[in-house]
Design a protein around this motif. Structure first.
Motif, PDB file in Angstrom:
ATOM      1  N   GLN A 187      -0.664  11.017   9.735  1.00  0.00           N
ATOM      2  CA  GLN A 187      -1.583  12.057   9.286  1.00  0.00           C
ATOM      3  C   GLN A 187      -1.904  11.910   7.798  1.00  0.00           C
ATOM      4  O   GLN A 187      -3.062  12.130   7.387  1.00  0.00           O
ATOM      5  CB  GLN A 187      -0.984  13.450   9.565  1.00  0.00           C
ATOM      6  N   ASP A 188      -0.921  11.520   6.989  1.00  0.00           N
ATOM      7  CA  ASP A 188      -1.162  11.283   5.557  1.00  0.00           C
ATOM      8  C   ASP A 188      -2.151  10.134   5.370  1.00  0.00           C
ATOM      9  O   ASP A 188      -3.057  10.208   4.531  1.00  0.00           O
ATOM     10  CB  ASP A 188       0.140  10.926   4.842  1.00  0.00           C
ATOM     11  N   ALA A 189      -1.964   9.076   6.150  1.00  0.00           N
ATOM     12  CA  ALA A 189      -2.851   7.915   6.041  1.00  0.00           C
ATOM     13  C   ALA A 189      -4.293   8.280   6.394  1.00  0.00           C
ATOM     14  O   ALA A 189      -5.234   7.793   5.761  1.00  0.00           O
ATOM     15  CB  ALA A 189      -2.358   6.785   6.941  1.00  0.00           C
ATOM     16  N   LEU A 190      -4.445   9.131   7.400  1.00  0.00           N
ATOM     17  CA  LEU A 190      -5.794   9.498   7.848  1.00  0.00           C
ATOM     18  C   LEU A 190      -6.545  10.337   6.818  1.00  0.00           C
ATOM     19  O   LEU A 190      -7.768  10.504   6.924  1.00  0.00           O
ATOM     20  CB  LEU A 190      -5.723  10.248   9.181  1.00  0.00           C
ATOM     21  N   LYS A 191      -5.836  10.845   5.818  1.00  0.00           N
ATOM     22  CA  LYS A 191      -6.499  11.580   4.727  1.00  0.00           C
ATOM     23  C   LYS A 191      -7.170  10.626   3.747  1.00  0.00           C
ATOM     24  O   LYS A 191      -7.909  11.063   2.862  1.00  0.00           O
ATOM     25  CB  LYS A 191      -5.475  12.435   3.975  1.00  0.00           C
ATOM     26  N   HIS A 192      -6.918   9.316   3.894  1.00  0.00           N
ATOM     27  CA  HIS A 192      -7.434   8.317   2.954  1.00  0.00           C
ATOM     28  C   HIS A 192      -8.204   7.213   3.678  1.00  0.00           C
ATOM     29  O   HIS A 192      -7.812   6.035   3.639  1.00  0.00           O
ATOM     30  CB  HIS A 192      -6.282   7.695   2.165  1.00  0.00           C
ATOM     31  N   PRO A 193      -9.329   7.553   4.322  1.00  0.00           N
ATOM     32  CA  PRO A 193     -10.089   6.513   5.025  1.00  0.00           C
ATOM     33  C   PRO A 193     -10.556   5.393   4.106  1.00  0.00           C
ATOM     34  O   PRO A 193     -10.741   4.255   4.552  1.00  0.00           O
ATOM     35  CB  PRO A 193     -11.268   7.285   5.633  1.00  0.00           C
ATOM     36  N   TRP A 202      -4.546  -1.751   5.610  1.00  0.00           N
ATOM     37  CA  TRP A 202      -4.548  -2.014   7.059  1.00  0.00           C
ATOM     38  C   TRP A 202      -3.734  -0.928   7.714  1.00  0.00           C
ATOM     39  O   TRP A 202      -2.646  -0.565   7.239  1.00  0.00           O
ATOM     40  CB  TRP A 202      -3.935  -3.386   7.333  1.00  0.00           C
ATOM     41  N   LEU A 203      -4.228  -0.401   8.838  1.00  0.00           N
ATOM     42  CA  LEU A 203      -3.514   0.614   9.602  1.00  0.00           C
ATOM     43  C   LEU A 203      -3.651   0.284  11.074  1.00  0.00           C
ATOM     44  O   LEU A 203      -4.758   0.009  11.548  1.00  0.00           O
ATOM     45  CB  LEU A 203      -4.104   2.012   9.326  1.00  0.00           C
ATOM     46  N   GLY A 204      -2.530   0.277  11.796  1.00  0.00           N
ATOM     47  CA  GLY A 204      -2.645  -0.010  13.216  1.00  0.00           C
ATOM     48  C   GLY A 204      -1.306  -0.184  13.904  1.00  0.00           C
ATOM     49  O   GLY A 204      -0.235  -0.016  13.304  1.00  0.00           O
ATOM     50  N   ALA A 214       7.670 -12.235  14.265  1.00  0.00           N
ATOM     51  CA  ALA A 214       7.510 -13.149  13.133  1.00  0.00           C
ATOM     52  C   ALA A 214       6.650 -12.535  12.036  1.00  0.00           C
ATOM     53  O   ALA A 214       6.924 -12.704  10.843  1.00  0.00           O
ATOM     54  CB  ALA A 214       6.892 -14.459  13.609  1.00  0.00           C
ATOM     55  N   ILE A 215       5.604 -11.819  12.434  1.00  0.00           N
ATOM     56  CA  ILE A 215       4.685 -11.235  11.449  1.00  0.00           C
ATOM     57  C   ILE A 215       5.424 -10.302  10.500  1.00  0.00           C
ATOM     58  O   ILE A 215       5.207 -10.314   9.280  1.00  0.00           O
ATOM     59  CB  ILE A 215       3.535 -10.484  12.163  1.00  0.00           C
ATOM     60  N   LEU A 216       6.329  -9.480  11.034  1.00  0.00           N
ATOM     61  CA  LEU A 216       7.046  -8.544  10.172  1.00  0.00           C
ATOM     62  C   LEU A 216       8.117  -9.240   9.341  1.00  0.00           C
ATOM     63  O   LEU A 216       8.649  -8.663   8.409  1.00  0.00           O
ATOM     64  CB  LEU A 216       7.656  -7.416  11.006  1.00  0.00           C
ATOM     65  N   GLY A 217       8.436 -10.489   9.691  1.00  0.00           N
ATOM     66  CA  GLY A 217       9.301 -11.290   8.839  1.00  0.00           C
ATOM     67  C   GLY A 217       8.528 -11.937   7.709  1.00  0.00           C
ATOM     68  O   GLY A 217       9.068 -12.204   6.640  1.00  0.00           O
ATOM     69  N   LYS A 218       7.256 -12.178   7.951  1.00  0.00           N
ATOM     70  CA  LYS A 218       6.405 -12.842   6.964  1.00  0.00           C
ATOM     71  C   LYS A 218       5.721 -11.848   6.026  1.00  0.00           C
ATOM     72  O   LYS A 218       5.569 -12.106   4.838  1.00  0.00           O
ATOM     73  CB  LYS A 218       5.346 -13.677   7.703  1.00  0.00           C
ATOM     74  N   TYR A 219       5.299 -10.711   6.601  1.00  0.00           N
ATOM     75  CA  TYR A 219       4.581  -9.699   5.811  1.00  0.00           C
ATOM     76  C   TYR A 219       5.360  -8.383   5.843  1.00  0.00           C
ATOM     77  O   TYR A 219       5.673  -7.875   6.917  1.00  0.00           O
ATOM     78  CB  TYR A 219       3.175  -9.471   6.372  1.00  0.00           C
ATOM     79  N   GLU A 220       5.634  -7.841   4.668  1.00  0.00           N
ATOM     80  CA  GLU A 220       6.380  -6.584   4.600  1.00  0.00           C
ATOM     81  C   GLU A 220       5.474  -5.415   4.966  1.00  0.00           C
ATOM     82  O   GLU A 220       4.458  -5.175   4.309  1.00  0.00           O
ATOM     83  CB  GLU A 220       6.952  -6.381   3.202  1.00  0.00           C
ATOM     84  N   MET A 221       5.871  -4.702   6.024  1.00  0.00           N
ATOM     85  CA  MET A 221       5.090  -3.568   6.517  1.00  0.00           C
ATOM     86  C   MET A 221       5.965  -2.313   6.548  1.00  0.00           C
ATOM     87  O   MET A 221       7.193  -2.390   6.658  1.00  0.00           O
ATOM     88  CB  MET A 221       4.573  -3.866   7.925  1.00  0.00           C
ATOM     89  N   THR A 222       5.333  -1.169   6.483  1.00  0.00           N
ATOM     90  CA  THR A 222       6.030   0.123   6.529  1.00  0.00           C
ATOM     91  C   THR A 222       5.554   0.894   7.747  1.00  0.00           C
ATOM     92  O   THR A 222       4.342   1.093   7.928  1.00  0.00           O
ATOM     93  CB  THR A 222       5.744   0.949   5.258  1.00  0.00           C
ATOM     94  N   LEU A 267       0.838  -1.201   0.000  1.00  0.00           N
ATOM     95  CA  LEU A 267       0.000   0.000   0.000  1.00  0.00           C
ATOM     96  C   LEU A 267       0.875   1.253   0.000  1.00  0.00           C
ATOM     97  O   LEU A 267       0.578   2.231  -0.710  1.00  0.00           O
ATOM     98  CB  LEU A 267      -0.922  -0.005   1.221  1.00  0.00           C
ATOM     99  N   ALA A 268       1.964   1.213   0.773  1.00  0.00           N
ATOM    100  CA  ALA A 268       2.894   2.343   0.800  1.00  0.00           C
ATOM    101  C   ALA A 268       3.521   2.559  -0.574  1.00  0.00           C
ATOM    102  O   ALA A 268       3.705   3.707  -1.010  1.00  0.00           O
ATOM    103  CB  ALA A 268       3.977   2.101   1.840  1.00  0.00           C
ATOM    104  N   ASP A 269       3.826   1.463  -1.270  1.00  0.00           N
ATOM    105  CA  ASP A 269       4.410   1.571  -2.618  1.00  0.00           C
ATOM    106  C   ASP A 269       3.406   2.156  -3.606  1.00  0.00           C
ATOM    107  O   ASP A 269       3.778   2.934  -4.497  1.00  0.00           O
ATOM    108  CB  ASP A 269       4.864   0.194  -3.104  1.00  0.00           C
ATOM    109  N   ALA A 270       2.148   1.770  -3.441  1.00  0.00           N
ATOM    110  CA  ALA A 270       1.099   2.251  -4.354  1.00  0.00           C
ATOM    111  C   ALA A 270       0.709   3.695  -4.065  1.00  0.00           C
ATOM    112  O   ALA A 270       0.172   4.384  -4.948  1.00  0.00           O
ATOM    113  CB  ALA A 270      -0.123   1.345  -4.253  1.00  0.00           C
ATOM    114  N   HIS A 271       0.959   4.145  -2.837  1.00  0.00           N
ATOM    115  CA  HIS A 271       0.593   5.514  -2.442  1.00  0.00           C
ATOM    116  C   HIS A 271       1.803   6.184  -1.785  1.00  0.00           C
ATOM    117  O   HIS A 271       1.841   6.355  -0.557  1.00  0.00           O
ATOM    118  CB  HIS A 271      -0.597   5.487  -1.480  1.00  0.00           C
ATOM    119  N   PRO A 272       2.768   6.592  -2.601  1.00  0.00           N
ATOM    120  CA  PRO A 272       4.006   7.159  -2.049  1.00  0.00           C
ATOM    121  C   PRO A 272       3.807   8.460  -1.279  1.00  0.00           C
ATOM    122  O   PRO A 272       4.720   8.904  -0.582  1.00  0.00           O
ATOM    123  CB  PRO A 272       4.888   7.371  -3.289  1.00  0.00           C
ATOM    124  N   ASP A 273       2.622   9.056  -1.404  1.00  0.00           N
ATOM    125  CA  ASP A 273       2.341  10.278  -0.642  1.00  0.00           C
ATOM    126  C   ASP A 273       2.101   9.993   0.837  1.00  0.00           C
ATOM    127  O   ASP A 273       2.149  10.910   1.666  1.00  0.00           O
ATOM    128  CB  ASP A 273       1.112  10.993  -1.222  1.00  0.00           C
TER     129      ASP A 273
END
Length: 332
Positions: free
Chosen positions: A134-140, A206-208, A215-223, A123-129
């Motif tokens: 605060q940026d994320a909260l502009k896109h509910p 997903w935001l949270g 382990a989760i961050l080893g399995k799923y790439e998160m920013t 999602l971060a790659d698709a929305h580099p802005d």
């Protein structure tokens, strides 16, 4: 031939004596196997290297942050806590170091323990802005709530954990509710993990809250997103981490210092093994990968330690002398 045989026997005897001397120098070592994954794996890495590389006799004992620290401080047992999150015991630890009872060795998690609000990397790659919360909260529209996709969601820390309080306060401070976001109670660590896994399976936003290493961050790439401000410890202690604080301000999570702590008596007897304890550190990305392997293969702490030693020799061989590295490799 007899001379050759005699020389061989003599050499073997001298080698055995050298090994015995090394073992006697290191002696018996007790290591706390803490009750969370990264620390448990670290304890088994230490056990394997100290036994096979330095001839120590290692015993693992069950541990947790507060009781292990108290026992080391008051009774000098166990000898070593491989992964101590020192923010929780900073004041008494500083006193113990100053008074010569304990020693802070390697910063085992080189980046520290990290907390924050995260989004999937895809999602971060698709929305580099989107760089900040605060940026994320502009896109509910990008972060659908699990029970009602017409609303947006911020996923909270598991119930009963301290981070549940700080996440709720930051949610309030940043006025996420006014921007259409619900604060979702994930119930447990398994529930939080499941919500991330579900988002990746469905390729939805997903935001949270989450933390590293895991382990989760080893399995799923998160920013991890920035809150746009530096960590304010005074505000954190007075409000951000206080239940139901009436007027929280936007703040950033602290980075937790995570060190290996040993007793003075261990440092005095350990000899060259103490050089290893001072040198040993790994980054969160490596730990995440090891924990993900452990989770996927239903491995034990010991299994994961051996996996690390087999798969990451370029890292751990930097912690020890070449002859020690060869002994450890031979034992794998």
């Amino acid at each position: 031939m007899k001379k050759l045989l005699a020389s061989t026997i003599l050499a073997a005897g001298l080698y055995a004596l050298a090994g015995s001397a090394q073992a006697a120098e290191c002696g018996e070592v007790s290591i706390a196997e803490m009750n969370w994954a990264s620390a448990g794996v670290a304890a088994h890495v230490d056990k394997f290297i100290l036994e096979n590389g330095y001839g120590c006799t290692v015993t693992l004992v069950t541990g947790d942050t507060m009781p292990t620290f108290a026992s080391m401080n008051e009774k000098a047992q166990p000898d070593m806590a491989p992964e101590l999150w020192v923010n929780a015991v900073r004041t008494p630890l500083d006193a113990a170091i100053k008074e010569g009872r304990l020693i802070e060795a390697a910063k085992i998690l080189s980046e520290g323990g990290v907390e924050g609000w995260w989004i999937p990397k895809f999602l971060a790659d698709a929305h580099p802005d989107i760089k900040t919360v605060q940026d994320a909260l502009k896109h509910p529209e990008l972060f659908p709530a699990p029970e009602d996709a017409s609303k947006a969601a911020v996923h909270n820390c598991p119930s009963g954990w301290n981070c549940q309080v700080s996440t709720a306060n930051l949610y309030k401070a940043i006025e996420a509710e006014k921007l259409g976001f619900q604060l979702v109670d994930t119930g447990s660590a398994a529930g939080l993990d499941g919500s991330i896994a579900n988002a990746f399976a469905k390729k939805t936003g997903w935001l949270g809250y989450y933390w590293a290493p895991t382990a989760i961050l080893g399995k799923y790439e998160m920013t991890r997103l920035s809150f746009g401000v530096d960590h304010d410890k005074k505000e954190w202690d007075a409000c951000s981490a206080v239940p139901d604080c009436p007027s929280p301000k936007v703040n950033s999570y602290p980075v937790s210092d995570v060190f290996t702590v040993v007793t003075k008596s261990f440092a005095d007897k350990a000899g060259v093994a103490m050089d290893y304890v001072k040198a040993r550190k790994w980054d969160n990305g490596t730990v995440n990968k090891v924990l993900a392997w452990m989770d996927e293969n239903q491995g034990t702490n010991e299994d994961a330690a051996k996996h690390f030693l087999e798969e990451f020799p370029d890292m751990w061989t930097q912690w020890v002398a070449p002859d020690v590295a060869e002994k450890v490799k031979a034992a794998l």
